[in-house]
Design a protein around this motif. Structure first.
Motif, mmCIF file in Angstrom:
data_model
loop_
_atom_site.group_PDB
_atom_site.id
_atom_site.type_symbol
_atom_site.label_atom_id
_atom_site.label_comp_id
_atom_site.label_asym_id
_atom_site.label_seq_id
_atom_site.Cartn_x
_atom_site.Cartn_y
_atom_site.Cartn_z
ATOM 1 N N PRO A 282 0.798 -1.233 0.000
ATOM 2 C CA PRO A 282 0.000 0.000 0.000
ATOM 3 C C PRO A 282 0.829 1.281 0.000
ATOM 4 C CG PRO A 282 -0.005 -0.966 2.188
ATOM 5 C CD PRO A 282 0.732 -1.930 1.303
ATOM 6 N N GLN A 283 1.567 1.470 -1.075
ATOM 7 C CA GLN A 283 2.280 2.718 -1.331
ATOM 8 C C GLN A 283 1.797 3.246 -2.673
ATOM 9 O OE1 GLN A 283 4.271 4.284 0.634
ATOM 10 N NE2 GLN A 283 5.275 2.846 2.028
ATOM 11 N N PHE A 316 -11.123 -13.775 -7.589
ATOM 12 C CA PHE A 316 -10.015 -12.871 -7.910
ATOM 13 C C PHE A 316 -9.936 -11.883 -6.751
ATOM 14 C CE2 PHE A 316 -8.114 -9.063 -9.596
ATOM 15 C CZ PHE A 316 -7.208 -9.477 -10.573
ATOM 16 N N ARG A 317 -8.805 -11.878 -6.036
ATOM 17 C CA ARG A 317 -8.687 -11.051 -4.847
ATOM 18 C C ARG A 317 -7.368 -10.279 -4.813
ATOM 19 N NH1 ARG A 317 -13.194 -12.339 -4.805
ATOM 20 N NH2 ARG A 317 -14.548 -13.018 -3.078
ATOM 21 N N TYR A 318 -7.433 -9.124 -4.153
ATOM 22 C CA TYR A 318 -6.238 -8.329 -3.886
ATOM 23 C C TYR A 318 -5.845 -8.565 -2.429
ATOM 24 C CZ TYR A 318 -7.676 -5.926 -8.154
ATOM 25 O OH TYR A 318 -8.055 -5.642 -9.448
ATOM 26 N N ALA A 319 -4.571 -8.855 -2.204
ATOM 27 C CA ALA A 319 -4.070 -9.071 -0.848
ATOM 28 C C ALA A 319 -3.110 -7.948 -0.486
ATOM 29 C CB ALA A 319 -3.361 -10.418 -0.739
ATOM 30 N N VAL A 320 -3.429 -7.200 0.553
ATOM 31 C CA VAL A 320 -2.555 -6.116 1.015
ATOM 32 C C VAL A 320 -1.410 -6.734 1.811
ATOM 33 C CG1 VAL A 320 -2.397 -4.050 2.450
ATOM 34 C CG2 VAL A 320 -4.441 -4.452 1.060
ATOM 35 N N LEU A 336 -8.895 3.444 0.211
ATOM 36 C CA LEU A 336 -9.217 3.748 -1.185
ATOM 37 C C LEU A 336 -9.446 2.465 -1.978
ATOM 38 C CD1 LEU A 336 -9.325 5.649 -3.690
ATOM 39 C CD2 LEU A 336 -6.828 5.384 -3.842
ATOM 40 N N LEU A 337 -8.547 1.491 -1.794
ATOM 41 C CA LEU A 337 -8.670 0.224 -2.527
ATOM 42 C C LEU A 337 -9.987 -0.482 -2.193
ATOM 43 C CD1 LEU A 337 -5.001 -1.109 -2.145
ATOM 44 C CD2 LEU A 337 -6.073 -0.287 -4.253
ATOM 45 N N LYS A 338 -10.344 -0.467 -0.905
ATOM 46 C CA LYS A 338 -11.574 -1.152 -0.499
ATOM 47 C C LYS A 338 -12.812 -0.408 -1.006
ATOM 48 C CE LYS A 338 -9.781 -3.714 3.447
ATOM 49 N NZ LYS A 338 -9.877 -4.047 4.880
ATOM 50 N N SER A 339 -12.708 0.917 -1.099
ATOM 51 C CA SER A 339 -13.857 1.669 -1.629
ATOM 52 C C SER A 339 -14.021 1.437 -3.124
ATOM 53 C CB SER A 339 -13.682 3.161 -1.341
ATOM 54 O OG SER A 339 -12.626 3.707 -2.112
ATOM 55 N N LEU A 340 -12.902 1.199 -3.821
ATOM 56 C CA LEU A 340 -12.952 0.969 -5.262
ATOM 57 C C LEU A 340 -13.346 -0.459 -5.610
ATOM 58 C CD1 LEU A 340 -9.685 2.814 -6.413
ATOM 59 C CD2 LEU A 340 -12.046 3.564 -6.801
ATOM 60 N N VAL A 345 -10.977 -6.969 -2.290
ATOM 61 C CA VAL A 345 -9.811 -6.782 -1.420
ATOM 62 C C VAL A 345 -10.024 -7.658 -0.192
ATOM 63 C CG1 VAL A 345 -8.428 -5.146 -0.078
ATOM 64 C CG2 VAL A 345 -9.521 -4.407 -2.210
ATOM 65 N N LEU A 346 -9.067 -8.524 0.105
ATOM 66 C CA LEU A 346 -9.211 -9.388 1.280
ATOM 67 C C LEU A 346 -9.395 -8.543 2.531
ATOM 68 C CD1 LEU A 346 -6.446 -12.109 0.624
ATOM 69 C CD2 LEU A 346 -8.921 -12.348 0.316
ATOM 70 N N THR A 347 -10.286 -8.980 3.393
ATOM 71 C CA THR A 347 -10.565 -8.248 4.637
ATOM 72 C C THR A 347 -9.308 -8.137 5.487
ATOM 73 O OG1 THR A 347 -12.836 -9.051 4.614
ATOM 74 C CG2 THR A 347 -11.995 -8.199 6.703
ATOM 75 N N ASN A 348 -8.551 -9.226 5.569
ATOM 76 C CA ASN A 348 -7.322 -9.250 6.357
ATOM 77 C C ASN A 348 -6.136 -8.788 5.514
ATOM 78 O OD1 ASN A 348 -8.082 -10.794 9.029
ATOM 79 N ND2 ASN A 348 -9.105 -11.870 7.365
ATOM 80 N N ALA A 349 -5.185 -8.140 6.161
ATOM 81 C CA ALA A 349 -3.967 -7.698 5.495
ATOM 82 C C ALA A 349 -2.770 -8.388 6.141
ATOM 83 C CB ALA A 349 -3.810 -6.185 5.596
ATOM 84 N N MET A 350 -1.726 -8.599 5.352
ATOM 85 C CA MET A 350 -0.508 -9.185 5.886
ATOM 86 C C MET A 350 0.365 -8.051 6.416
ATOM 87 S SD MET A 350 2.018 -11.942 4.044
ATOM 88 C CE MET A 350 0.640 -13.027 3.695
#
Length: 405
Positions: A282-283, A316-320, A336-340, A345-350
């Motif tokens: 997330p940069q 199809f998922r995005y993993a932070v 922003l990613l979750k709003s889009l 976007v996976l609920t959990n982030a690494m």
């Protein structure tokens, strides 16, 4: 007085060519890595997975520690080793044996897929380095193996970091034709994938290792595309899917660590996958880079799909990844990613963790290193994060199979 031309000639004779310089540095680094590896893992030694405390073993199986003690007292399960403090320790293979014993008497303990549940192939991808792609793929593959799934990890990245994590040094341990390239090449040297797969020290986890040889697929494919008459079997986007189909009866889950580029190998992997996980750091620069990646992928996939390639996915998922919750700008980007993208976007982030970084220094993942090696808070926070991400992906796999639990 020397002329400029004479000066340049003298300088050129004093400095080796860039090719020779890089080659010498590569040889020097390889020799040093081999020495370091020989000290860490002598020739007669093999990388081994630690034993698990009784509480850890029970949690992995899905039972209470008390029930595990009861099973042990009845003599129905393998006898546990005891450490100096008298605490019971179980190997991963013993944990699998306990699962098999329990599943023979009651449903719900074995996660193995049934005949009508297709092999789940998960591609982990991003074409920008530093997104945590290989770390995500390695922990995901080990997570599935720990929970009893028959798991195959496939290293498609020529840099072969995933192979290194399982104790292989690609330039020394792999010979000619011992990567996925051997199974997907177009000539008479093609060989069965089953001959290339290797067992690992991690019970239930096999690997198709990688090295620089994988780049050959990028060189071969344009030539094949130039052929006037070619069968579907020779289309590049079918190659990995066909190779995996030959061993699908042996596995429940396949995790593909894709190359950090959008070439023929990545496209073939994406066509073989039933699910895709795109890692995101997330940069803002990384997010902008991902935007370009998505544009390029969509454009190329449009061409592949029209030629008969697979573009249907179970999820199809995005993993932070490498997320720092205390970093305000990162939090804004995740928001922003979750709003889009919503639930894509996976609920959990690494989370970014010193525990993961420290484990990586010795070519280990956090699942391999015991809690006693870190401060409890650091370890627990990192494991909770990893299990959160991987557990979410596991639930998506089960949903794709039509399971309710």
């Amino acid at each position: 007085m020397n002329s400029p031309a004479t000066h340049l000639q003298a300088r050129a004779s004093a400095i080796p060519s860039l090719t020779r310089l890089i080659e010498a540095d590569a040889d020097l680094l390889s020799a040093q890595l081999q020495q370091l590896r020989a000290r860490a893992f002598p020739p007669t030694a093999e990388k081994q997975l630690r034993k698990f405390m009784a509480g850890e073993a029970a949690k992995l199986i899905g039972i209470s520690d008390a029930y595990l003690r009861l099973l042990a007292s009845e003599g129905n399960i393998p006898e546990a080793e005891k450490n100096g403090a008298g605490r019971r320790l179980y190997s991963l293979e013993q944990i699998h044996e306990i699962r098999r014993y329990l599943s023979a008497n009651k449903k719900g303990y074995s996660p193995l897929r049934t005949a009508n549940e297709p092999l789940q192939v998960v591609a982990v991808t991003n074409f920008k380095g530093g997104s945590g792609k290989t770390t995500t793929a390695a922990h995901l593959a080990q997570y599935f193996a720990l929970r009893g799934y028959r798991t195959l990890a496939v290293d498609l990245d020529p840099q072969a970091s995933l192979s290194a994590l399982v104790g292989l040094q690609p330039e020394f341990d792999l010979g000619h034709n011992e990567t996925m390239y051997g199974a997907i090449r177009y000539d008479e040297q093609q060989r069965p994938l089953s001959d290339i797969i290797r067992k690992t020290y991690f019970s239930g986890l096999d690997i198709v290792p990688g090295n620089l040889e994988l780049q050959e697929f990028e060189h071969d494919t344009p030539r094949i595309l130039g052929e006037k008459a070619r069968s579907r079997e020779r289309m590049f986007f079918t190659r990995i899917a066909s190779a995996l189909a030959s061993v699908e009866q042996n596995y429940d889950v396949v995790v593909l660590d894709c190359p950090p580029s959008l070439g023929y190998l990545t496209l073939s992997a994406l066509c073989a996958a039933r699910s895709v996980v795109v890692t995101i750091h997330p940069q803002m620069l990384d997010v902008a880079s991902m935007s370009q990646f998505l544009h390029m992928t969509a454009s190329l996939f449009d061409v592949v799909e029209k030629a008969g390639g697979n573009a249907e996915y179970d999820f199809f998922r995005y993993a932070v990844t490498r997320y720092e919750p205390s970093d305000g700008p990162q939090g804004q980007i995740v928001g922003l990613l979750k709003s889009l993208f919503g639930d894509r976007v996976l609920t959990n982030a690494m989370v970014k963790s010193a525990a993961v970084s420290d484990a990586g220094i010795t070519k280990q993942t956090l699942y391999e290193v015991g809690r006693e090696n870190f401060t409890r808070a650091t370890y627990d926070r990192a494991i909770e994060s990893l299990d959160g991400v991987n557990g979410e992906i596991e639930r998506l796999v089960k949903q794709a199979w039509g399971r309710t639990t």
